[in-house]
Write an enzyme that holds these catalytic residues in place. Structure first.
Site, PDB file in Angstrom:
ATOM      1  N   ASP A  51       0.848  -1.189   0.000  1.00  9.39           N
ATOM      2  CA  ASP A  51       0.000   0.000   0.000  1.00  9.39           C
ATOM      3  C   ASP A  51       0.885   1.240   0.000  1.00  9.39           C
ATOM      4  O   ASP A  51       1.510   1.557   1.000  1.00  9.39           O
ATOM      5  CB  ASP A  51      -0.909  -0.022   1.237  1.00  9.39           C
ATOM      6  CG  ASP A  51      -2.017   1.016   1.138  1.00  9.39           C
ATOM      7  OD1 ASP A  51      -1.843   2.006   0.396  1.00  9.39           O
ATOM      8  OD2 ASP A  51      -3.049   0.828   1.808  1.00  9.39           O
TER       9      ASP A  51
ATOM     10  N   ARG B   9      -0.204   4.341  -0.927  1.00  6.93           N
ATOM     11  CA  ARG B   9      -1.033   5.540  -1.062  1.00  6.93           C
ATOM     12  C   ARG B   9      -0.594   6.641  -0.109  1.00  6.93           C
ATOM     13  O   ARG B   9      -0.249   6.375   1.035  1.00  6.93           O
ATOM     14  CB  ARG B   9      -2.505   5.180  -0.807  1.00  6.93           C
ATOM     15  CG  ARG B   9      -3.089   4.335  -1.919  1.00  6.93           C
ATOM     16  CD  ARG B   9      -4.485   3.866  -1.597  1.00  6.93           C
ATOM     17  NE  ARG B   9      -4.528   2.927  -0.483  1.00  6.93           N
ATOM     18  CZ  ARG B   9      -5.619   2.299  -0.085  1.00  6.93           C
ATOM     19  NH1 ARG B   9      -6.756   2.511  -0.710  1.00  6.93           N
ATOM     20  NH2 ARG B   9      -5.586   1.470   0.924  1.00  6.93           N
TER      21      ARG B   9
END
Ligand SMILES: [Zn+2]
Length: 253
Positions: free
Chosen positions: A175, A177
């Site tokens: 991840d 982000r």
């Protein structure tokens, strides 16, 4: 200062709707509010819409920003935006959703994930609460790996890997982000505390670490089906999502 060639009347209309936000070494041009009537479950709801563009240069002559737009080739680089509802600046309570773009789920209605459901449902929660904002984050496709890589990850998932394993097999961290642009925009639009719609503690932490007052969290689960059951289980078991639905999932596994 170099003078722009823009019609001054056009320029003054647009200049009223642009603000520059500094975020560390970068600058965000935020344009809006723009009235956006939206069809939400058969009813027309009036949102205010803002869009933003991140650059490395602070250009205070808005005419020069506008002059450069056609050279930026923006259609090749998707921009993020935010839908705002109610008296967002002043209301004591506000619901926030940081929604990661999902081409397959949001646009096509893919059942492999729950993104399309979460997008519409969070808009509904915001309208029912009375005040809030939905941030639509364009550089978050496939947890930040991009659409083409997500297509490859889906092939790997069809061959037995889970979401995390597939991203890692392609050389990505699970991840990647980043929420800093969205948080900078949120701070420009509101300084009072917010409640975050999420099942993901990383989003909660990103907002809290930024110094924003986060009063709490509202979970958002639903639209479970045979197609996304493994995806949802992986979110809970491997990506640290809070397990509001884990028992429910186990019931049917
Ligand atoms: Zn999705």
């Amino acid at each position: 200062m170099i003078q722009t060639q823009m019609d001054p009347k056009i320029l003054s209309v647009l200049a009223d709707k642009i603000q520059i936000i500094q975020n560390k070494q970068e600058f965000i041009y935020l344009v809006g509010p723009i009235k956006l009537p939206v069809n939400l479950y058969g009813e027309t709801v009036s949102f205010n819409w803002y869009c933003w563009l991140k650059t490395k240069e602070a250009e205070e002559d808005y005419g020069r920003i506008i002059d450069k737009l056609s050279a930026y080739n923006l259609a090749e680089l998707q921009q993020s935006s935010v839908l705002v509802y109610g008296d967002f600046e002043s209301s004591d309570e506000a619901l926030i959703r940081m929604h990661s773009i999902c081409h397959t789920g949001d646009i096509f209605g893919s059942k492999r994930c729950d993104c399309g459901f979460q997008l519409k449902q969070s808009m509904k929660m915001i309208v029912e609460q009375g005040t809030g904002a939905l941030f639509y984050l364009a550089n978050h496709e496939g947890r930040g790996i991009g659409l083409f890589s997500k297509a490859m990850a889906y092939i790997l998932q069809e061959n037995g890997l889970d979401t995390v394993e597939a991203n890692e097999a392609l050389g990505f961290v699970d991840d990647s982000r980043d929420y800093s642009d969205a948080i900078a925009v949120l701070k420009a639009l509101r300084s009072k505390p917010v409640t975050l719609i999420t099942n993901n503690p990383k989003k909660l932490e990103a907002l809290r670490a930024s110094g924003l007052g986060v009063t709490g969290r509202q979970p958002l689960w639903g639209d479970k089906s045979e197609y996304n059951e493994k995806y949802l289980q992986t979110k809970v078991q491997r990506s640290g999502h809070l397990n509001d639905i884990e028992d429910d999932l186990h019931d049917e596994s």
